[in-house]
Design a protein around this motif. Structure first.
Motif, mmCIF file in Angstrom:
data_model
loop_
_atom_site.group_PDB
_atom_site.id
_atom_site.type_symbol
_atom_site.label_atom_id
_atom_site.label_comp_id
_atom_site.label_asym_id
_atom_site.label_seq_id
_atom_site.Cartn_x
_atom_site.Cartn_y
_atom_site.Cartn_z
ATOM 1 N N MET A 68 0.824 -1.214 0.000
ATOM 2 C CA MET A 68 0.000 0.000 0.000
ATOM 3 C C MET A 68 0.855 1.260 0.000
ATOM 4 S SD MET A 68 -3.440 -0.893 2.037
ATOM 5 C CE MET A 68 -2.830 -1.608 3.505
ATOM 6 N N ALA A 69 2.014 1.197 0.654
ATOM 7 C CA ALA A 69 2.879 2.381 0.660
ATOM 8 C C ALA A 69 3.333 2.693 -0.757
ATOM 9 C CB ALA A 69 4.080 2.154 1.569
ATOM 10 N N TYR A 72 -0.362 3.143 -3.224
ATOM 11 C CA TYR A 72 -1.153 4.350 -2.943
ATOM 12 C C TYR A 72 -0.253 5.523 -2.572
ATOM 13 C CZ TYR A 72 -4.784 0.871 -2.960
ATOM 14 O OH TYR A 72 -5.610 -0.149 -3.336
ATOM 15 N N ARG A 73 0.976 5.504 -3.080
ATOM 16 C CA ARG A 73 1.879 6.602 -2.735
ATOM 17 C C ARG A 73 1.342 7.917 -3.303
ATOM 18 N NH1 ARG A 73 3.758 4.107 -7.060
ATOM 19 N NH2 ARG A 73 4.571 5.313 -8.815
ATOM 20 N N TYR A 74 1.727 8.981 -2.669
ATOM 21 C CA TYR A 74 1.351 10.316 -3.126
ATOM 22 C C TYR A 74 1.979 10.578 -4.483
ATOM 23 C CZ TYR A 74 2.671 15.157 -3.792
ATOM 24 O OH TYR A 74 2.943 16.374 -4.355
ATOM 25 N N TRP A 79 -3.533 15.357 -4.813
ATOM 26 C CA TRP A 79 -3.476 15.337 -3.351
ATOM 27 C C TRP A 79 -4.342 14.256 -2.752
ATOM 28 C CZ3 TRP A 79 0.688 17.484 -2.719
ATOM 29 C CH2 TRP A 79 1.046 18.604 -3.478
ATOM 30 N N ASP A 80 -5.494 14.044 -3.346
ATOM 31 C CA ASP A 80 -6.412 13.104 -2.731
ATOM 32 C C ASP A 80 -6.201 11.700 -3.258
ATOM 33 O OD1 ASP A 80 -8.000 14.674 -0.980
ATOM 34 O OD2 ASP A 80 -8.731 15.711 -2.770
ATOM 35 N N GLY A 81 -6.400 10.722 -2.399
ATOM 36 C CA GLY A 81 -6.454 9.344 -2.842
ATOM 37 C C GLY A 81 -7.813 9.090 -3.463
ATOM 38 N N GLU A 82 -8.134 7.805 -3.590
ATOM 39 C CA GLU A 82 -9.431 7.471 -4.166
ATOM 40 C C GLU A 82 -10.464 7.371 -3.053
ATOM 41 O OE1 GLU A 82 -8.760 3.891 -6.614
ATOM 42 O OE2 GLU A 82 -6.656 4.463 -6.452
ATOM 43 N N SER A 84 -12.917 5.619 -0.667
ATOM 44 C CA SER A 84 -12.979 4.274 -0.101
ATOM 45 C C SER A 84 -13.824 4.342 1.155
ATOM 46 C CB SER A 84 -11.579 3.768 0.231
ATOM 47 O OG SER A 84 -11.006 4.560 1.250
ATOM 48 N N ARG B 284 -3.602 10.687 4.271
ATOM 49 C CA ARG B 284 -4.692 11.591 3.872
ATOM 50 C C ARG B 284 -6.023 10.839 3.841
ATOM 51 N NH1 ARG B 284 -5.097 16.853 1.617
ATOM 52 N NH2 ARG B 284 -6.759 17.071 0.084
ATOM 53 N N LYS B 285 -6.248 10.081 4.898
ATOM 54 C CA LYS B 285 -7.481 9.301 5.030
ATOM 55 C C LYS B 285 -7.904 9.321 6.492
ATOM 56 C CE LYS B 285 -8.719 7.058 1.234
ATOM 57 N NZ LYS B 285 -10.060 7.257 0.686
ATOM 58 N N MET B 347 -4.224 3.150 4.998
ATOM 59 C CA MET B 347 -3.439 3.499 3.815
ATOM 60 C C MET B 347 -4.175 3.171 2.520
ATOM 61 S SD MET B 347 0.105 1.930 5.263
ATOM 62 C CE MET B 347 1.182 2.127 3.872
ATOM 63 N N LYS B 349 -6.124 3.032 -0.600
ATOM 64 C CA LYS B 349 -6.626 4.090 -1.488
ATOM 65 C C LYS B 349 -6.364 5.487 -0.945
ATOM 66 C CE LYS B 349 -9.870 1.424 -4.156
ATOM 67 N NZ LYS B 349 -11.199 1.339 -4.748
ATOM 68 N N GLY B 350 -5.341 5.598 -0.125
ATOM 69 C CA GLY B 350 -4.993 6.922 0.369
ATOM 70 C C GLY B 350 -4.006 7.598 -0.562
ATOM 71 N N SER B 351 -3.364 8.626 -0.046
ATOM 72 C CA SER B 351 -2.322 9.308 -0.788
ATOM 73 C C SER B 351 -1.132 9.366 0.165
ATOM 74 C CB SER B 351 -2.808 10.708 -1.182
ATOM 75 O OG SER B 351 -1.746 11.439 -1.742
ATOM 76 N N VAL B 352 -0.343 8.282 0.130
ATOM 77 C CA VAL B 352 0.616 8.035 1.201
ATOM 78 C C VAL B 352 1.901 8.816 0.978
ATOM 79 C CG1 VAL B 352 1.945 6.279 2.417
ATOM 80 C CG2 VAL B 352 -0.334 5.736 1.541
ATOM 81 N N ARG B 353 2.220 9.714 1.910
ATOM 82 C CA ARG B 353 3.465 10.474 1.820
ATOM 83 C C ARG B 353 4.448 9.957 2.863
ATOM 84 N NH1 ARG B 353 1.604 15.276 3.625
ATOM 85 N NH2 ARG B 353 -0.444 14.281 3.815
ATOM 86 N N LEU B 354 5.661 9.655 2.418
ATOM 87 C CA LEU B 354 6.644 9.038 3.319
ATOM 88 C C LEU B 354 7.585 10.087 3.902
ATOM 89 C CD1 LEU B 354 7.388 5.767 1.332
ATOM 90 C CD2 LEU B 354 5.976 6.039 3.365
ATOM 91 N N SER B 538 -10.319 16.917 3.063
ATOM 92 C CA SER B 538 -10.726 17.323 1.714
ATOM 93 C C SER B 538 -10.530 18.818 1.469
ATOM 94 C CB SER B 538 -12.180 16.931 1.483
ATOM 95 O OG SER B 538 -12.989 17.596 2.442
ATOM 96 N N LYS B 541 -5.323 21.944 0.868
ATOM 97 C CA LYS B 541 -4.592 21.863 -0.399
ATOM 98 C C LYS B 541 -3.180 22.396 -0.197
ATOM 99 C CE LYS B 541 -7.496 20.114 -3.435
ATOM 100 N NZ LYS B 541 -8.065 19.194 -2.426
ATOM 101 N N PHE B 542 -2.244 21.707 -0.819
ATOM 102 C CA PHE B 542 -0.850 22.074 -0.653
ATOM 103 C C PHE B 542 -0.538 23.309 -1.468
ATOM 104 C CE2 PHE B 542 3.781 21.438 -1.415
ATOM 105 C CZ PHE B 542 4.172 21.450 -0.091
ATOM 106 N N GLU B 544 2.374 25.133 -3.146
ATOM 107 C CA GLU B 544 3.751 24.888 -3.569
ATOM 108 C C GLU B 544 4.677 26.031 -3.146
ATOM 109 O OE1 GLU B 544 5.042 22.332 -5.163
ATOM 110 O OE2 GLU B 544 3.395 21.260 -6.136
#
Lengths: 341, 560
Positions: A68-69, A72-74, A79-82, A84, B284-285, B347, B349-354, B538, B541-542, B544
């Motif tokens: 998943m990392a 579903y990485r950024y 900005w948004d994921g899907e 769920s 982001r979930k 995680m 379906k998220g937007s995973v930032r490491l 939601s 917003k980032f 830049e």
């Protein structure tokens, strides 16, 4: 930072090689020492059951996490994921329910092997275990005492344990047996050993300065060897066939353990006078007195060596009061007599 | 820092021209007598990091001594002091107060949109009691040391010549410190939530800290009384725990673990609380199954009181008592498992930032999984008999105490640091620290599982030669871990001097502490921000240009 990591990996590989003995029945496995009791396979079964379930779930969790990392990485600009669902009752019931059922099995098999190990069978051979800072003493039914533990193989043996000072704990890894020893009360455990050999007993409840040296050797022997050992331990003056020593033989044995360093049996003077041909002779002391070397003089010299020291010798001997039984003193006398006069 | 800082056109997101809580007043006294929860949090942060370093030095001494079977550095007596002080300092001065004291104090009132905790003076007193406790522990170091193990088991603790009374007095003060912190958070959460923030609209960090606080208030007094009885027994020869005077040593174990097992949850619940924040923000979930995760914290807090006897399966307590404790112990594994699965699913379906905090969070998931699952071996009565008081248990609880809690603490520090000090740390260095800690930790402790089940007892100053290889691997790992911790701490502290200015919301987090200036103004908020649905990302917003996550038009809040 690379070097320590590399050398660590090398060490780990090396350690793994050393830690995995080639012969699992004689030396144990990667995780365990050899199984030397009836409890060990039961205890290990539960261990491996939990182990494989844990390995499976760890792999699952790590795989899901990595997947998943990455999946579903950024992504830049998105900005948004899907969309769920925020929760899922069926899913959550599943991952509560399956672990729940699996843990019931862990709990049950663990309970069974615990009760097996915690219930000494009636009529077991009973050994008293005396723990104190920082050594062990074992007392056998015939009165024998020892600092190393001897057991007959394929026998139920019950340990009745007590402590003279603080908490200790009795652990023999090869048997998977462990029980705390609590001052002020007796605790019990038992073992049915299945494999002859030599093992180690550890104290596993921290007991002060030399806790880490509070170990004892454990010898598991066949019944005949054990019977011989324990009889000898109770009475060291028995020969191979269990026949009692003659007094001369008793004396000779004691001489070999205690007296030989200072008293010769060939007539030569060492620290003290030689025993050869001494019996019944006249002894002369520093002050000019004389006395016959007889039973009474011998016993007095043994218990109060400084009283009358033979002329020409230093008063080097320490008292043996309380060390020997009368029968042993008689044996020494018989032995000296046998060396001629 | 002078208030004459330069401002650019983006001042509003950098905190504006107003003085912040760090520079609103000056001088040492303004810190010593502060009743600002943020300053108290900062003092706790520095204090607990200091304790971590002191305990860490003892840890490295222990590991170095075990390089060779006969012991490399010192005699047995001194080694026994090393491991005792390592354990006592880490548990009482770092792990228990760490997250609630440092990060809870700083973040919890902000997350509630409150100006402070309910009882700011009690909060200050809590910190100073911590400091007094720390002084007592340092006194122990110079007045004969302590060699009882951090558990103070009787009757050895009654008989030893070392400074037991100083140590238990220190623990007694620390207990009050912990109670005051807990009491404050309970009342704060009950009374100071904004009107339209219901229980199930609170960030999970608050649920975790709240559950912790309940245990702190209910369990800690038992430790206080137990240690007091121990001190009386030592000084007056009363027979309570010492069998020579008619006492019972096992009674001490019951009392001690009645506190100290719940204390494990005092330690882990705040760590879980941080992980919930990190998983949500950096994915982001909303945390998957929020309600269940919240309830599981409470469940853990309640069950945590009922499992203490699993420390005593070999102590001679009755088999049936052990059976009950084993049953309850397995029950508590379920809410923990639920949490892990829910964090993972967050995680999805998220937007995973490491970013660095997320590195710590993911490391936590691995270590808590290992630490939790190896707890099963110990909860099962049959396997516990063999593994009890061995390196297996040492490794198990380090996977929880260090692998999980210390990693969560560092994750939380890296997460809130920009808000605390207004500076961004160096991301590369932050990740390097996390990676070194992760590698070092696993190299240190994984071999200890193998050692333990193969027959290595714990608290041994010397050992059988067959364990030397594994001990050496473990020692090398400890030094890598130590390096990682040093890099992590250095990265954070150096950012105060040379870090970039932090924007108001650098991570895109949705909770209210990110709605105020960075660093926050002294009274937190000019007006309480509008309460939004929890973990609703939601509207963020980032930007830049500024590196900030801006709130865009809030259209969804009306339904609140």
């Amino acid at each position: 930072m690379n070097l320590p990591i590399l050398s660590t990996l090398a060490n780990l590989v090396q350690a793994a090689q050393v830690a995995v003995p080639s012969d699992p029945t004689a030396e144990g496995t990667f995780w365990f020492p050899v199984q030397a009791s009836t409890l060990a396979p039961k205890s290990d079964w539960t261990f491996y059951y939990i182990y494989w379930i844990s390995a499976f779930f760890t792999a699952l969790i790590v795989a899901a996490m990595i997947f998943m990392a990455i999946r579903y990485r950024y992504r830049k600009g998105v900005w948004d994921g899907e969309e769920s669902p925020g929760h899922g009752l069926a899913l959550e019931l599943t991952w509560s329910g399956i672990p729940f059922l699996l843990t019931i099995a862990m709990w049950y098999t663990g309970f069974k092997s615990y009760m097996y190990g915690d219930t000494p069978p009636p009529n077991g051979y009973e050994i008293q275990v005396k723990a104190r800072q920082w050594n062990w003493e074992f007392i056998y039914p015939n009165g024998a005492k020892s600092t190393e533990l001897h057991l007959p193989v394929e026998q139920d043996v019950t340990f009745v344990m007590s402590s003279a000072d603080v908490l200790h704990s009795f652990w023999i890894p090869a048997f998977r047996v462990k029980k705390d020893i609590v001052p002020g009360r007796y605790t019990k455990t038992w073992v049915h050993s299945t494999l002859e050999g030599q093992y180690t007993l550890f104290c596993t409840e921290y007991c002060g300065k030399d806790h880490s040296q509070m170990m004892a050797q454990v010898f598991v022997e066949d019944q005949a060897t054990f019977d011989g050992w324990v009889a000898k331990q109770a009475n060291p003056y028995l020969d191979e066939d269990g026949q009692p020593f003659t007094p001369v033989a008793i004396g000779e044995k004691i001489y070999g353990q205690h007296c030989f360093a200072c008293h010769s049996i060939d007539g030569s003077a060492v620290v003290g006078p030689s025993w050869k041909g001494s019996w019944g002779t006249e002894r002369t002391f520093e002050n000019g007195d004389t006395r016959l070397f007889d039973e009474n003089y011998f016993k007095e010299s043994l218990l109060d060596p400084g009283a009358q020291v033979v002329k020409g010798f230093p008063p080097a001997m320490t008292s043996y009061r309380g060390v020997f039984k009368d029968s042993e003193i008689d044996g020494l006398i018989a032995y000296i007599k046998s060396l001629g006069n | 820092m002078e208030t004459k800082v330069t401002h650019d056109k983006n001042d509003s997101i950098y905190g504006g021209a107003e003085p912040n809580y760090l520079n609103a007043s000056k001088g040492i006294l303004s810190w010593m007598f502060t009743i600002d929860h943020k300053r108290i949090g900062v003092m706790y942060t520095f204090g607990t990091i200091g304790a971590l370093m002191l305990g860490g030095v003892f840890a490295l001494l222990v590991r170095l001594h075990l390089w060779v079977p006969e012991g490399l550095l010192v005699d047995n007596q001194t080694y026994n002091q090393f491991f005792t002080l390592h354990g006592a300092v880490m548990v009482f001065l770092f792990v228990i107060p760490g997250i609630p004291g440092a990060l809870g104090n700083f973040a919890l009132p902000l997350m509630l949109g409150a100006k402070d905790v309910a009882f700011p003076r009690v909060n200050l007193m809590s910190f100073w009691l911590w400091a007094i406790g720390a002084v007592f522990f340092v006194t122990v170091l110079v007045t004969g040391g302590l060699d009882t193990g951090w558990t103070f088991y009787t009757p050895y603790s009654v008989k030893t010549d070392t400074s037991v009374i100083w140590a238990v007095s220190g623990a007694f003060f620390l207990g009050f410190s912990s109670i005051f912190t807990g009491l404050n958070f309970i009342v704060t959460v009950h009374r100071m939530r904004p009107k339209n923030m219901g229980w199930f609209n609170m960030p999970l960090f608050i649920w975790g800290i709240y559950s912790t606080a309940v245990i702190q208030v209910l369990a800690t007094p038992v430790l206080g009384i137990t240690l007091l009885l121990l001190a009386v027994e030592r000084s007056a020869g009363l027979g309570i725990f010492n069998s020579e005077f008619g006492g019972d040593p096992v009674l001490f174990q019951h009392f001690f673990w009645f506190y100290s097992h719940p204390a494990v949850y005092i330690m882990i619940l705040p760590a879980m609380a941080i992980i919930s924040e990190l998983m949500a923000t950096f994915s982001r979930k909303k945390v998957f199954g929020y309600t269940l995760v919240a309830y599981s914290s409470v469940a853990i807090a309640i069950f945590g009181f009922l499992v203490w006897g699993h420390h005593m399966f070999t102590s001679g307590q009755s088999a049936w008592a052990s059976l009950v404790f084993s049953t309850l112990t397995f029950s508590i594994s379920i809410p923990s498992a639920i949490k892990v699965f829910n964090w993972l699913s967050t995680m999805y379906k998220g937007s995973v930032r490491l970013d660095t905090p997320m590195w710590y969070a993911l490391a936590f998931l691995w270590m808590f999984t290992v630490g939790g699952l190896t707890g099963m071996f110990l909860g099962s009565m049959g396997t516990d008999v063999h593994l009890h008081d061995t390196y297996f248990i040492v490794s198990h609880f380090h996977y929880v105490m260090v692998g999980s809690i210390m990693f969560a603490y560092f994750g939380g520090l890296h997460y809130w640091w920009p808000k605390m000090f207004g500076k961004m740390y160096n991301e590369v260095m932050g990740k390097l620290g996390a990676a070194l800690m992760f590698i070092g930790f696993n190299v240190t402790f994984f071999p200890q599982f193998i050692m333990g089940s193969r027959g290595m007892p714990r608290r041994y100053a010397t050992y059988l030669p067959e364990f030397q290889n594994l001990h050496q691997v473990s020692t090398v790992g400890a030094f890598i871990l130590g390096t990682g911790v040093a890099v992590g701490i250095w990265t954070l502290f150096s950012s105060i001097v040379n870090g970039k200015k932090a924007p108001q919301n650098p991570w895109g987090a949705a909770s209210m502490e990110w709605e105020t200036a960075t660093p926050p103004i002294e009274h937190n908020f000019h007006e309480i921000p509008t309460v939004k649905p929890v973990y609703d990302f939601s509207t963020l917003k980032f930007n830049e240009e500024t590196g900030n996550w801006d709130r865009i038009a809030d259209t969804s809040e009306d339904n609140n």
